[in-house]
Design an enzyme around this catalytic site. Structure first.
Site, PDB file in Angstrom:
ATOM      1  N   LYS A 117      40.899  40.564  48.566  1.00 20.83           N
ATOM      2  CA  LYS A 117      40.329  39.223  48.671  1.00 20.83           C
ATOM      3  C   LYS A 117      39.516  39.061  49.943  1.00 20.83           C
ATOM      4  O   LYS A 117      38.533  38.325  49.953  1.00 20.83           O
ATOM      5  CB  LYS A 117      41.435  38.154  48.597  1.00 20.83           C
ATOM      6  N   LYS A 199      41.008  45.600  37.470  1.00 12.26           N
ATOM      7  CA  LYS A 199      41.836  44.681  36.684  1.00 12.26           C
ATOM      8  C   LYS A 199      40.992  43.508  36.170  1.00 12.26           C
ATOM      9  O   LYS A 199      40.030  43.097  36.826  1.00 12.26           O
ATOM     10  CB  LYS A 199      43.025  44.261  37.556  1.00 12.26           C
ATOM     11  N   LYS A 202      39.413  36.611  37.012  1.00  9.96           N
ATOM     12  CA  LYS A 202      38.388  35.578  36.921  1.00  9.96           C
ATOM     13  C   LYS A 202      37.315  35.751  37.980  1.00  9.96           C
ATOM     14  O   LYS A 202      36.254  35.175  37.889  1.00  9.96           O
ATOM     15  CB  LYS A 202      38.990  34.165  36.946  1.00  9.96           C
TER      16      LYS A 202
HETATM   17  P1  TYM Z   1      47.738  35.159  39.710  1.00 14.01           P
HETATM   18  O1  TYM Z   1      47.492  33.713  39.607  1.00 14.01           O
HETATM   19  O2  TYM Z   1      46.657  36.038  40.246  1.00 14.01           O
HETATM   20  O3  TYM Z   1      48.144  35.755  38.307  1.00 14.01           O
HETATM   21  C1  TYM Z   1      49.147  35.144  37.520  1.00 14.01           C
HETATM   22  C2  TYM Z   1      49.983  36.164  36.781  1.00 14.01           C
HETATM   23  O4  TYM Z   1      49.203  36.912  35.861  1.00 14.01           O
HETATM   24  C3  TYM Z   1      49.319  38.288  36.137  1.00 14.01           C
HETATM   25  N1  TYM Z   1      48.006  38.899  35.926  1.00 14.01           N
HETATM   26  C4  TYM Z   1      47.793  39.989  35.184  1.00 14.01           C
HETATM   27  N2  TYM Z   1      48.636  40.747  34.468  1.00 14.01           N
HETATM   28  C5  TYM Z   1      48.101  41.794  33.803  1.00 14.01           C
HETATM   29  N3  TYM Z   1      46.775  42.108  33.828  1.00 14.01           N
HETATM   30  C6  TYM Z   1      45.896  41.359  34.527  1.00 14.01           C
HETATM   31  N4  TYM Z   1      44.602  41.664  34.521  1.00 14.01           N
HETATM   32  C7  TYM Z   1      46.401  40.241  35.244  1.00 14.01           C
HETATM   33  N5  TYM Z   1      45.821  39.279  36.022  1.00 14.01           N
HETATM   34  C8  TYM Z   1      46.820  38.477  36.425  1.00 14.01           C
HETATM   35  C9  TYM Z   1      49.754  38.377  37.590  1.00 14.01           C
HETATM   36  O5  TYM Z   1      50.433  39.569  37.852  1.00 14.01           O
HETATM   37  C10 TYM Z   1      50.649  37.177  37.706  1.00 14.01           C
HETATM   38  O6  TYM Z   1      51.929  37.463  37.208  1.00 14.01           O
HETATM   39  N6  TYM Z   1      50.573  35.288  43.785  1.00 14.01           N
HETATM   40  C11 TYM Z   1      50.565  35.003  42.371  1.00 14.01           C
HETATM   41  C12 TYM Z   1      50.998  33.591  42.025  1.00 14.01           C
HETATM   42  C13 TYM Z   1      52.301  33.210  42.611  1.00 14.01           C
HETATM   43  C14 TYM Z   1      53.589  33.673  42.212  1.00 14.01           C
HETATM   44  C15 TYM Z   1      54.511  33.027  43.074  1.00 14.01           C
HETATM   45  C16 TYM Z   1      54.016  34.546  41.213  1.00 14.01           C
HETATM   46  C17 TYM Z   1      52.487  32.367  43.658  1.00 14.01           C
HETATM   47  N7  TYM Z   1      53.827  32.248  43.941  1.00 14.01           N
HETATM   48  C18 TYM Z   1      55.886  33.268  42.978  1.00 14.01           C
HETATM   49  C19 TYM Z   1      55.405  34.775  41.124  1.00 14.01           C
HETATM   50  C20 TYM Z   1      56.309  34.146  41.985  1.00 14.01           C
HETATM   51  C21 TYM Z   1      49.155  35.218  41.867  1.00 14.01           C
HETATM   52  O7  TYM Z   1      48.193  35.133  42.587  1.00 14.01           O
HETATM   53  O8  TYM Z   1      49.082  35.407  40.518  1.00 14.01           O
END
Ligand code: TYM
Length: 335
Positions: A117, A199, A202
């Site tokens: 990022k 991966k 968005k």
């Molecule tokens: P975020 O918002 O980037 O993504 C949300 C969830 O979707 C999964 N994910 C994917 N899985 C497979 N292939 C992909 N291309 C893909 N893109 C996204 C992510 O692994 C995630 O599970 N830091 C976290 C949000 C968060 C969180 C938490 C998660 C904040 N606090 C506490 C668990 C527990 C995040 O940025 O996910």
């Protein structure tokens, strides 16, 4: 009841930083609904994490509300799951700060997501982007979660959360439950359709690389028809040699429940054109009911409001208990 066994607890979240992607659906949300009977589940909308990258305020509000609707439309029954917005529960900021003081500069510097990022947002490498994993640790530890269902890219953040919890427990005695990541076997890493070495996300520069959960069927089909494959015209699972085809196979396997062997057989001797069309159609059908239900729910703002308000109240009760315990342990004078 006296003999009632306490259910194990789950916490997870997604950033409302844009429209939800097929990656977050297959890697995370899809797996959540099935857990509700066995576990006590908390799912948040991680809006505080979202502002580590600049957002248009009105868009953030709209994405957050749409995401509440999409959670419910994906099968998360608000009666059985606690759905809440992170910024509605002040305990996240409270514990986040305390954990900042128990998280090391060196370990934060090693986080892959921070490196990615900060490369993508070179003009805004803010302190929040850097300390983000400590806030995420707070999200999880506040609820004394046993399991954290996430896609593969979040595994490193769950691991640092465990390190922080162990460090804190080591100093002050048992305070936090040590959580474990819960990562699906297929769908943990959905790749971009146009650059399958990255991966699906968005923030993909090529708009054709990322499919959105609430996208129109014709747009989904168009993206799958354009998906990058290779030149040997054979549907075979081999992520190293055939990343594009293997990614499509993963998506198709999750959408249809078919194994890789069944898929290889189904498309034996057929061209990639047929294959890409079939994958697109399976995704359209998988997402159609979710899109329709999300649209229906978005027309009922009062209902959505009642869901996230009740969620915040319930989440706060649990989270506040943890903050009180932590404040006492670190030596803050009681008010
Ligand atoms: P975020 O918002 O980037 O993504 C949300 C969830 O979707 C999964 N994910 C994917 N899985 C497979 N292939 C992909 N291309 C893909 N893109 C996204 C992510 O692994 C995630 O599970 N830091 C976290 C949000 C968060 C969180 C938490 C998660 C904040 N606090 C506490 C668990 C527990 C995040 O940025 O996910």
């Amino acid at each position: 009841m006296e003999n009632q066994v306490q259910k194990k607890r789950i916490l997870s979240g997604i950033q409302p930083s844009g429209d939800l992607t097929l990656g977050s659906y297959l890697g995370a949300i899809r797996n959540w609904a099935a857990l509700a009977d066995e576990y006590d589940c908390y799912y948040m909308l991680a809006d505080m994490h979202t502002i580590t990258v600049r957002q248009v305020p009105a868009d953030l509000r709209r994405h957050t509300l749409t995401q509440v609707a999409a959670y419910i439309a994906s099968g998360l029954d608000p009666e059985k799951n606690t759905l809440f917005v992170q910024s509605h529960v002040p305990a996240h900021a409270q514990l986040g700060w305390v954990l900042d003081c128990y998280t090391m500069f060196g370990e934060l510097s090693r986080m892959t997501q921070f490196k990615d990022k900060s490369a993508k947002n070179a003009d805004n490498i803010n302190a929040g982007l850097f300390t983000y994993p400590a806030l995420m640790a707070a999200d999880i530890l506040l609820y004394q979660a046993d399991l954290v269902p996430v896609g593969g890219d979040q595994k490193q953040h769950v691991e640092i959360c465990r390190d922080i919890a162990n460090r804190f427990n080591g100093i002050y005695g048992d305070t936090f439950k040590i959580p474990a990541p819960y990562i699906p076997q297929v769908g943990a890493r959905v790749m971009s359709l146009t650059s399958p070495e990255n991966k699906m996300s968005k923030s993909d520069k090529d708009p054709n690389g990322c499919v959105y959960m609430l996208e129109k069927p014709e747009d989904i089909m168009r993206k799958f028809k354009k998906a990058v494959t290779d030149s040997d015209a054979c549907v075979r699972f081999d992520p190293a040699a055939k990343p594009g085809v293997s990614n499509l196979m993963q998506i198709y396997s999750v959408s249809t429940g078919k194994s890789f062997a069944e898929i290889e057989q189904e498309f034996d001797g057929r061209g990639y054109g047929d294959f890409k069309k079939a994958v697109g159609e399976s995704v359209v059908e998988l997402l159609r009911p979710i899109r329709e239900e999300t649209e229906r729910l978005l027309a009922d703002k009062a209902y959505l409001e009642s869901v996230y308000r009740a969620g915040a109240e319930k989440a706060s009760r649990v989270a506040d208990r943890t903050v009180a315990k932590v404040y006492k342990k670190v030596g803050f004078l009681a008010r």
